[in-house]
Design a protein around this motif. Structure first.
Motif, PDB file in Angstrom:
ATOM      1  N   LEU A 140       5.818  94.560  42.587  1.00  0.00           N
ATOM      2  CA  LEU A 140       5.344  93.652  41.527  1.00  0.00           C
ATOM      3  C   LEU A 140       5.485  92.207  41.959  1.00  0.00           C
ATOM      4  O   LEU A 140       4.551  91.396  41.799  1.00  0.00           O
ATOM      5  N   GLN A 171       2.505  89.522  42.387  1.00  0.00           N
ATOM      6  CA  GLN A 171       2.417  88.294  41.601  1.00  0.00           C
ATOM      7  C   GLN A 171       2.369  87.082  42.501  1.00  0.00           C
ATOM      8  O   GLN A 171       1.616  86.133  42.258  1.00  0.00           O
ATOM      9  N   PRO A 187       5.936  82.578  37.954  1.00  0.00           N
ATOM     10  CA  PRO A 187       5.232  83.622  37.196  1.00  0.00           C
ATOM     11  C   PRO A 187       6.048  84.113  36.003  1.00  0.00           C
ATOM     12  O   PRO A 187       6.318  85.284  35.867  1.00  0.00           O
ATOM     13  N   SER A 188       6.510  83.179  35.174  1.00  0.00           N
ATOM     14  CA  SER A 188       7.219  83.650  33.979  1.00  0.00           C
ATOM     15  C   SER A 188       6.221  83.815  32.844  1.00  0.00           C
ATOM     16  O   SER A 188       5.074  83.417  32.943  1.00  0.00           O
ATOM     17  N   ASN A 189       6.695  84.350  31.797  1.00  0.00           N
ATOM     18  CA  ASN A 189       5.780  84.634  30.693  1.00  0.00           C
ATOM     19  C   ASN A 189       5.947  83.609  29.577  1.00  0.00           C
ATOM     20  O   ASN A 189       6.972  82.935  29.484  1.00  0.00           O
ATOM     21  N   TYR A 209      14.151  89.719  22.933  1.00  0.00           N
ATOM     22  CA  TYR A 209      13.505  88.817  23.890  1.00  0.00           C
ATOM     23  C   TYR A 209      12.127  88.386  23.396  1.00  0.00           C
ATOM     24  O   TYR A 209      11.758  87.220  23.464  1.00  0.00           O
ATOM     25  N   MET A 210      11.380  89.331  22.857  1.00  0.00           N
ATOM     26  CA  MET A 210      10.037  89.021  22.369  1.00  0.00           C
ATOM     27  C   MET A 210      10.061  88.629  20.897  1.00  0.00           C
ATOM     28  O   MET A 210       9.018  88.442  20.303  1.00  0.00           O
ATOM     29  N   LYS A 229       8.250  90.063  34.543  1.00  0.00           N
ATOM     30  CA  LYS A 229       7.114  90.286  35.438  1.00  0.00           C
ATOM     31  C   LYS A 229       6.058  91.149  34.767  1.00  0.00           C
ATOM     32  O   LYS A 229       4.871  90.863  34.821  1.00  0.00           O
ATOM     33  N   LEU A 230       6.543  92.208  34.091  1.00  0.00           N
ATOM     34  CA  LEU A 230       5.586  93.113  33.460  1.00  0.00           C
ATOM     35  C   LEU A 230       4.834  92.431  32.332  1.00  0.00           C
ATOM     36  O   LEU A 230       3.610  92.459  32.260  1.00  0.00           O
ATOM     37  N   SER A 231       5.611  91.775  31.432  1.00  0.00           N
ATOM     38  CA  SER A 231       4.950  91.174  30.289  1.00  0.00           C
ATOM     39  C   SER A 231       4.112  89.985  30.746  1.00  0.00           C
ATOM     40  O   SER A 231       3.068  89.705  30.167  1.00  0.00           O
ATOM     41  N   GLY A 232       4.566  89.306  31.825  1.00  0.00           N
ATOM     42  CA  GLY A 232       3.776  88.205  32.341  1.00  0.00           C
ATOM     43  C   GLY A 232       2.413  88.671  32.820  1.00  0.00           C
ATOM     44  O   GLY A 232       1.385  88.016  32.601  1.00  0.00           O
TER      45      GLY A 232
END
Lengths: 531, 377
Positions: free
Chosen positions: A482, A486, A528-530, B271-272, B371-374
């Motif tokens: 991953l 990214q 690459p943060s959300n 977190y969300m 990483k996944l949610s991004g």
């Protein structure tokens, strides 16, 4: 000894088909004609040369396969993250290494393997003399089932992969057939190990069954002795325990035979007075001489017909010899088990390493394939989830079956001690206790445990560690994957944005401001943060 | 069916029969063979029902699973998958082949224990099991009520919990069934230890004060009786582990997976900042594993105690010492060891390992989360 020898079938008689197949594909070098005629495995120089030739052929073909399919991997190296490429490269030769280990070990062990089966035959003879027969007939069936399963799995994996995932318009694609050779040869070699191990387990179980038979016979004998059909537990009655039972038994047998007098009434009147030793012994030897070897797993040939129960356990001196012999045979089987484990230690180690690595890699490549990333060409079966499942079942089935069987054999060998103690407690005789204590210590010190070169033992606890390891490594690999993806996406978008930013900067001629804008955008894109 | 069990046990076994967990007719039932067939049929119906639920949940496009990102969806799917595995093994063990071992367990148990007298005595005798069973069930129900009253139920929450909670109930009740069997085993071991303790007292009394002729022989016979008793207890243990071989593994695995996954979701919801407090429902599951491991450990701990008591018996004659040696060797050969399929010994050490493993995986998945949610946003 000479009269029982032909009664025991050699174990190798059951291995006919398997040996023929192994000989043809080059798993074993031993002499075929001698095996056919005498059922023995003997060294053979021609076989050795043939096997080395086969090994060289396989290695050559496999290299050709790798070479002809490596075209696709070049593009993989260019486009993909290096991690997948390196894993693919690392695992390219593992199948071949495993196969070579099997074959080279078989070459080195070609003399010892024959000796091993000879020792098993001697054990069978000794067991036969102790009147416990081992039934070999299910072994041939087992071999056949295993062979059929192997062929089905191999063919299924090979054909579905070939039809679904290989471009079969080119004639070079036929080389894909070679990819099944290492696993097939490895499985054949492991079938030898598994079936021999199973045979050992059966021998342990035969010993245990003999001991258990002694117990049940003695229990029946005691219920018969007390003459009370209602009491299921003879041990609770204190009166029957204080007297030595062997004399009474034979006398009552005699009375029963002669006059059909009621046993209960006889016991009520007589009791301890009937100790007439000489008659008892003569009768006992008479009773023994007509006894024939029992079939395995049948406690008593005709319990209803034989109204007067005999129990060997009531005669301590005679049973001492029997127990001693059984324990010696047990020791010998343990030794055979250890020797067998020694012969196959390197192949098993390589199989376990192969199983662990391939299981992890296949799952990782499955993940890559679902993310539409390309994977090494040799592991193309991971592109299809269904084929992956079959491959995983086949590989793990091989490993787990060996582990399970080793564990079961080890358990069966430990079970002997338990059965021995049952004999001791049921008979309740001081002399017998001494024998049982001695033998029990011996059994405790002499247990068989299988291991792969001493790196880990082959029991179910290993599975716990291995499954934990696979899960952890899989998660780590996916994380790396991953992160790499990214980073790659970020670089790509950065490059494309770089161009547009440059264009914007040139068009609006705000050099300073565009550079700050550029900084802002790059920092946001590179992390690459959300949000 | 030649054995007797007391009323408390009978009541609870009936309860397990209703859930299809206990596939044997009770002693005293009319038409035992017909009853066995009926129970098996009922177990088959339940299995089909549960499997259908799991299948629908895993394949449907509706909001059964959490569909916002792929990893959470995979986690939810894993919960259903392992729950289905547990249900399969649970009902698979009511088939005749496996049922034989369970029947043997009850036969061995019922044959050698005199039923306790009054209801009060029975309740005292089984208090450990009763407290654990009703405590766990009560906790579960209270939490469920609280959850329903406090949480505003969205479509996803309604669908998920109404389908997943039956699995949870079933698996947890199966776990209490293990607790029942282990508790009976423990009672036997404790009783044996007590009786050996009495023998120790006799022997020390006889050595200092008064002995009578034939006392040594009497003691020897008593030790032999204890040996037979231990042998039966060992067989009890063996038939327990054979009767529940696979379901012990899958039940523990399902609870373990659920804890791991829900810990991930606990972090995820915070977190969300999602409005969902269903992670409180994890509490009963967290209690289940220690309850089982504690029960099995307390069985296994009795064996060294028994050996200790045995060697405390004072001996003067060689015959008695021979008998004691024999018993001691027998204990060495027949250790009461509860492991699921030999994979791991079920004691408190496993608890620390599970805790470590859960922490490790939480750290992994928490790392994975941004990483996944991004990538999905």
């Amino acid at each position: 000894m000479s009269q029982v020898t032909p009664m025991v079938q050699p174990l190798l008689l059951q291995f006919q088909q398997l040996f023929f197949l192994s000989k043809v594909v080059g798993v074993l070098p031993q002499d075929l004609t001698k095996f056919r005629h005498k059922n023995v495995l003997e060294k053979s120089r021609n076989g050795m040369i043939y096997m080395l030739g086969m090994l060289a052929l396989y290695v050559g073909l496999y290299n050709l396969l790798i070479y002809s399919f490596s075209e696709e991997d070049r593009t993989l190296k260019a486009t993909q993250s290096t991690l997948t490429f390196v894993i693919g490269l690392f695992l390219t030769y593992i199948g071949l290494i495993m196969m070579a280990t099997d074959q080279v070990t078989a070459l080195f062990n070609q003399g010892k393997l024959g000796e091993l089966y000879e020792r098993i035959r001697v054990v069978d003879e000794r067991l036969y003399r102790e009147q416990c027969l081992v039934n070999n007939s299910c072994i041939a069936k087992r071999i056949r089932i295993m062979l059929v399963m192997t062929i089905i799995f191999e063919l299924f994996i090979l054909l579905t992969t070939y039809i679904e995932l290989v471009d079969y318009t080119q004639w070079l694609s036929l080389l894909w057939m070679v990819s099944a050779i290492p696993t097939f040869i490895n499985t054949l070699d492991k079938i030898w190990f598994a079936v021999s191990l199973f045979a050992l387990k059966e021998r342990f179980e035969a010993i245990n069954a003999t001991l258990e038979d002694l117990v049940t016979e003695h229990e029946k004998f005691q219920t018969w002795l007390t003459g009370d059909a209602d009491a299921p537990e003879p041990h609770t009655a204190d009166s029957s325990e204080t007297q030595p039972p062997q004399y009474d038994s034979n006398l009552e047998y005699l009375y029963k035979e002669l006059g059909g007098i009621d046993i209960g009434s006889l016991r009520g009147s007589g009791g301890k007075n009937n100790k007439v030793a000489p008659i008892a012994h003569s009768l006992n030897s008479f009773g023994e001489s007509i006894q024939t070897p029992r079939k395995p797993h049948q406690p008593n040939p005709n319990p209803m017909m034989n109204m007067a129960h005999e129990s060997e356990l009531s005669n301590a001196t005679k049973v001492e010899e029997k127990l001693n012999n059984l324990c010696q045979v047990h020791d010998e089987i343990c030794e055979i088990g250890k020797a067998m484990n020694g012969l196959w230690s390197y192949p098993i180690l390589s199989l376990m390493a192969y199983g662990f690595l391939i299981f992890t890699a296949q799952l990782y490549f499955l993940y890559c394939a679902t993310r539409a990333q390309s994977i090494p060409s040799l592991f193309r079966s991971a592109k299809n989830p269904f084929i992956t499942v079959i491959v995983l079942v086949y590989t793990s089935g091989k490993c787990i079956y060996l582990i399970y069987l080793s564990w079961k054999t080890s358990l069966a060998s430990k079970r002997t001690g338990i059965s021995l103690h049952k004999c001791g407690v049921v008979a309740d005789d001081n002399l017998l206790y001494e024998i049982v204590n001695h033998l029990s210590l011996k059994l405790l010190n002499h247990s068989v445990d299988f291991s792969a070169c001493g790196f880990f033992t082959l029991d179910m606890e290993t599975l716990y560690g291995v499954s934990g390891g696979i899960t952890s490594y899989l998660i780590i690999l996916i994380q790396f994957n991953l992160a790499a993806q990214q980073a790659k996406d970020a670089i790509q978008s950065f490059n494309s944005f770089n161009d547009t930013a440059g264009l914007v900067g040139a068009a609006t001629e705000f050099g300073n401001e565009s550079s700050t804008l550029y900084d802002l955008v790059t920092t946001t894109m590179m992390t690459p943060s959300n949000y | 069916m030649g054995y007797h069990i007391d009323r408390v046990l009978r009541l609870h076994l009936r309860f397990y029969q209703l859930l299809g967990l206990h596939g044997l007719p009770l002693p005293g039932d009319a038409h035992p063979s017909r009853k066995a067939w009926l129970l098996q049929f009922w177990a088959g119906c339940l299995l089909t029902g549960f499997s259908t639920i799991a299948f629908v949940c895993l394949t449907s496009d509706d909001d059964y699973l959490y569909h916002d990102d792929a990893f959470s969806c995979f986690n939810d799917g894993m919960k259903y998958g392992f729950a289905e595995m547990a249900v399969l093994s649970i009902y698979g063990e009511t088939l005749p082949g496996q049922r034989y071992h369970l029947a043997r367990f009850w036969q061995l148990y019922g044959a050698r224990t005199p039923p306790a007298g009054t209801l009060r005595q029975q309740l005292v005798q089984h208090r450990r099991y009763l407290i654990q069973l009703y405590g766990l069930v009560f906790l579960e129900l209270v939490l469920l009520c609280l959850f329903v009253s406090v949480q505003d139920i969205s479509h996803h929450i309604l669908l998920f919990w109404s389908t997943f909670q039956p699995f949870v109930f079933l698996v947890h009740l199966r776990n209490t069934q293990f607790l029942l069997h282990l508790e009976l085993l423990r009672q036997q071991l404790v009783q044996l230890e007590c009786e050996l303790g009495l023998l120790v007292e006799y022997s020390s009394f006889a050595s200092v004060a008064a002995s009578f002729a034939g006392f040594e022989d009497y003691l020897r016979r008593r030790v032999r009786e204890k040996q037979l008793m231990y042998e039966r207890i060992y067989e009890l243990c063996i038939s327990f582990s054979r009767a529940f071989s696979y379901s012990v593994l899958t039940v523990l695995l399902m609870i373990y997976i659920r804890i791991t996954v829900d810990c991930y979701f606990l972090y995820y919801t915070i977190y969300m900042s999602i409005d969902n407090i269903d992670y409180y429902m994890l509490m009963p599951a967290v209690m289940q594993i220690p309850a089982f491991l504690y029960a099995s450990q307390s069985c296994m701990q009795m064996v060294p105690r028994i050996a200790y008591q045995l060697h405390n018996i004072l001996t003067t004659s060689s015959a008695l010492s021979l008998q004691i040696q024999n018993f001691s060797l027998q204990i060495l050969h027949e250790p009461v060891r509860i492991d699921c399929l030999g994979i791991i010994v079920l004691d408190n050490h496993l608890l620390t390992r599970i805790a470590c493993a859960v922490c490790t995986y939480i750290i992994f998945t928490v790392q994975l989360m941004p990483k996944l949610s991004g990538s999905s946003i």
